[in-house]
Design a protein around this motif. Sequence first.
Motif, PDB file in Angstrom:
ATOM      1  N   ILE A 166      19.635  -5.592   8.755  1.00 55.14           N
ATOM      2  CA  ILE A 166      19.804  -4.841  10.007  1.00 55.14           C
ATOM      3  C   ILE A 166      21.167  -4.167   9.956  1.00 55.14           C
ATOM      4  O   ILE A 166      22.180  -4.834   9.706  1.00 55.14           O
ATOM      5  CB  ILE A 166      19.707  -5.771  11.228  1.00 55.14           C
ATOM      6  CG1 ILE A 166      18.327  -6.436  11.283  1.00 55.14           C
ATOM      7  CG2 ILE A 166      19.980  -5.007  12.518  1.00 55.14           C
ATOM      8  CD1 ILE A 166      18.178  -7.460  12.385  1.00 55.14           C
ATOM      9  N   ASN A 167      21.230  -2.865  10.165  1.00 60.26           N
ATOM     10  CA  ASN A 167      22.517  -2.175  10.059  1.00 60.26           C
ATOM     11  C   ASN A 167      23.439  -2.592  11.200  1.00 60.26           C
ATOM     12  O   ASN A 167      22.989  -3.079  12.235  1.00 60.26           O
ATOM     13  CB  ASN A 167      22.337  -0.650  10.001  1.00 60.26           C
ATOM     14  CG  ASN A 167      21.732  -0.081  11.276  1.00 60.26           C
ATOM     15  OD1 ASN A 167      22.299  -0.219  12.353  1.00 60.26           O
ATOM     16  ND2 ASN A 167      20.572   0.576  11.158  1.00 60.26           N
ATOM     17  N   ILE A 168      24.722  -2.367  10.999  1.00 61.70           N
ATOM     18  CA  ILE A 168      25.725  -2.869  11.933  1.00 61.70           C
ATOM     19  C   ILE A 168      25.561  -2.274  13.324  1.00 61.70           C
ATOM     20  O   ILE A 168      25.762  -2.962  14.335  1.00 61.70           O
ATOM     21  CB  ILE A 168      27.156  -2.592  11.401  1.00 61.70           C
ATOM     22  CG1 ILE A 168      28.211  -3.250  12.305  1.00 61.70           C
ATOM     23  CG2 ILE A 168      27.393  -1.099  11.245  1.00 61.70           C
ATOM     24  CD1 ILE A 168      28.141  -4.752  12.348  1.00 61.70           C
ATOM     25  N   SER A 169      25.157  -1.016  13.408  1.00 62.76           N
ATOM     26  CA  SER A 169      24.981  -0.375  14.711  1.00 62.76           C
ATOM     27  C   SER A 169      23.872  -1.055  15.508  1.00 62.76           C
ATOM     28  O   SER A 169      24.052  -1.363  16.701  1.00 62.76           O
ATOM     29  CB  SER A 169      24.651   1.109  14.519  1.00 62.76           C
ATOM     30  OG  SER A 169      24.419   1.730  15.759  1.00 62.76           O
ATOM     31  N   ASP A 170      22.741  -1.292  14.857  1.00 64.37           N
ATOM     32  CA  ASP A 170      21.628  -1.960  15.540  1.00 64.37           C
ATOM     33  C   ASP A 170      21.977  -3.414  15.856  1.00 64.37           C
ATOM     34  O   ASP A 170      21.566  -3.946  16.895  1.00 64.37           O
ATOM     35  CB  ASP A 170      20.363  -1.905  14.678  1.00 64.37           C
ATOM     36  CG  ASP A 170      19.768  -0.507  14.610  1.00 64.37           C
ATOM     37  OD1 ASP A 170      20.075   0.302  15.503  1.00 64.37           O
ATOM     38  OD2 ASP A 170      19.009  -0.230  13.660  1.00 64.37           O
ATOM     39  N   ALA A 171      22.717  -4.050  14.952  1.00 61.82           N
ATOM     40  CA  ALA A 171      23.108  -5.442  15.176  1.00 61.82           C
ATOM     41  C   ALA A 171      23.961  -5.576  16.432  1.00 61.82           C
ATOM     42  O   ALA A 171      23.786  -6.505  17.230  1.00 61.82           O
ATOM     43  CB  ALA A 171      23.867  -5.971  13.961  1.00 61.82           C
ATOM     44  N   ILE A 172      24.867  -4.627  16.613  1.00 55.18           N
ATOM     45  CA  ILE A 172      25.722  -4.648  17.807  1.00 55.18           C
ATOM     46  C   ILE A 172      24.897  -4.409  19.071  1.00 55.18           C
ATOM     47  O   ILE A 172      25.118  -5.050  20.106  1.00 55.18           O
ATOM     48  CB  ILE A 172      26.838  -3.596  17.688  1.00 55.18           C
ATOM     49  CG1 ILE A 172      27.814  -4.000  16.575  1.00 55.18           C
ATOM     50  CG2 ILE A 172      27.576  -3.432  19.009  1.00 55.18           C
ATOM     51  CD1 ILE A 172      28.872  -2.957  16.274  1.00 55.18           C
ATOM     52  N   LYS A 173      23.920  -3.518  18.966  1.00 56.41           N
ATOM     53  CA  LYS A 173      23.093  -3.190  20.132  1.00 56.41           C
ATOM     54  C   LYS A 173      22.227  -4.365  20.587  1.00 56.41           C
ATOM     55  O   LYS A 173      22.015  -4.558  21.791  1.00 56.41           O
ATOM     56  CB  LYS A 173      22.189  -2.003  19.801  1.00 56.41           C
ATOM     57  CG  LYS A 173      22.924  -0.684  19.696  1.00 56.41           C
ATOM     58  CD  LYS A 173      21.972   0.443  19.316  1.00 56.41           C
ATOM     59  CE  LYS A 173      22.718   1.769  19.142  1.00 56.41           C
ATOM     60  NZ  LYS A 173      21.805   2.855  18.695  1.00 56.41           N
ATOM     61  N   ILE A 174      21.720  -5.151  19.619  1.00 55.88           N
ATOM     62  CA  ILE A 174      20.829  -6.253  19.993  1.00 55.88           C
ATOM     63  C   ILE A 174      21.509  -7.609  20.027  1.00 55.88           C
ATOM     64  O   ILE A 174      20.995  -8.544  20.637  1.00 55.88           O
ATOM     65  CB  ILE A 174      19.611  -6.333  19.031  1.00 55.88           C
ATOM     66  CG1 ILE A 174      20.069  -6.712  17.616  1.00 55.88           C
ATOM     67  CG2 ILE A 174      18.825  -5.044  19.029  1.00 55.88           C
ATOM     68  CD1 ILE A 174      18.932  -6.945  16.645  1.00 55.88           C
ATOM     69  N   GLY A 175      22.689  -7.711  19.393  1.00 51.69           N
ATOM     70  CA  GLY A 175      23.316  -9.019  19.295  1.00 51.69           C
ATOM     71  C   GLY A 175      24.668  -9.172  19.948  1.00 51.69           C
ATOM     72  O   GLY A 175      25.185 -10.290  20.044  1.00 51.69           O
ATOM     73  N   PHE A 176      25.250  -8.051  20.418  1.00 50.70           N
ATOM     74  CA  PHE A 176      26.600  -8.138  20.987  1.00 50.70           C
ATOM     75  C   PHE A 176      26.662  -7.587  22.414  1.00 50.70           C
ATOM     76  O   PHE A 176      26.961  -8.322  23.359  1.00 50.70           O
ATOM     77  CB  PHE A 176      27.591  -7.389  20.095  1.00 50.70           C
ATOM     78  CG  PHE A 176      29.023  -7.572  20.495  1.00 50.70           C
ATOM     79  CD1 PHE A 176      29.758  -8.653  20.041  1.00 50.70           C
ATOM     80  CD2 PHE A 176      29.652  -6.666  21.350  1.00 50.70           C
ATOM     81  CE1 PHE A 176      31.084  -8.836  20.412  1.00 50.70           C
ATOM     82  CE2 PHE A 176      30.965  -6.838  21.738  1.00 50.70           C
ATOM     83  CZ  PHE A 176      31.686  -7.929  21.260  1.00 50.70           C
ATOM     84  N   TYR A 177      26.366  -6.318  22.561  1.00 46.95           N
ATOM     85  CA  TYR A 177      26.500  -5.674  23.878  1.00 46.95           C
ATOM     86  C   TYR A 177      25.709  -6.351  25.000  1.00 46.95           C
ATOM     87  O   TYR A 177      26.238  -6.507  26.116  1.00 46.95           O
ATOM     88  CB  TYR A 177      26.093  -4.205  23.786  1.00 46.95           C
ATOM     89  CG  TYR A 177      27.088  -3.325  23.070  1.00 46.95           C
ATOM     90  CD1 TYR A 177      28.456  -3.566  23.163  1.00 46.95           C
ATOM     91  CD2 TYR A 177      26.667  -2.240  22.308  1.00 46.95           C
ATOM     92  CE1 TYR A 177      29.379  -2.765  22.503  1.00 46.95           C
ATOM     93  CE2 TYR A 177      27.588  -1.428  21.644  1.00 46.95           C
ATOM     94  CZ  TYR A 177      28.929  -1.692  21.739  1.00 46.95           C
ATOM     95  OH  TYR A 177      29.832  -0.899  21.095  1.00 46.95           O
TER      96      TYR A 177
END
Length: 201
Positions: A166-177
């Motif tokens: 999973i690319n970092i952008s998608d990871a941030i969208k689903i796992g951080f924000y």
Amino acid sequence: MSLLNNTEHIRNTRVGSIFLNPIGNLSLDSSIFNISAILIGSFLIAILAQINIPVPFSPVPITGQTAGVLLVGALLGSRVGTLSICAYMLEGALGLPVFTGFKGGLIVFAGPTAGYLWGFIPAAFIMGRAAESGFTSRLTLSLLFCTAASLLILCLGTLYFLIFQINISDAIKIGFYPFLFGDIVKSAVVAMILAGIERKL
């Protein structure tokens, strides 16, 4: 200071000729006391793990686990608190239904959300050290450390997604924000609890 260290301080306090010993003849260093604290801590996290709100676009729900990790780390101290987290993870690995949704087993550690679980260990240690240093007795510092520990869990959990292509952008969208605001709220609640406990002790 952590609850265990604070209790030890009380044990070694004399009032007149009376030696205060709130836990009778049981030494704080005894295996029985420490094992009990470790198991109680892991049980608390298991209970809070069942408080969860599904997030439609993420495999990770909003849970009460983070609050439990912060509390256990701070109240039990860096050593016993960290061991309590390890016990919780071992219980889950052995198949006990202690994870969110009453899940358990090694399959959980093979999934993309395992990074959050691994983040519990350093987060609990940080909270334990903060409590032992007296930082959690002041609300502002307590909030700072609670937030830092929560963000550490979020960051490790988010980075773990990268292992699953999973690319970092998608990871941030689903796992951080999606969890940032909730973790700040939980950090504030835990910080107030810890500061309140310290004032009473």
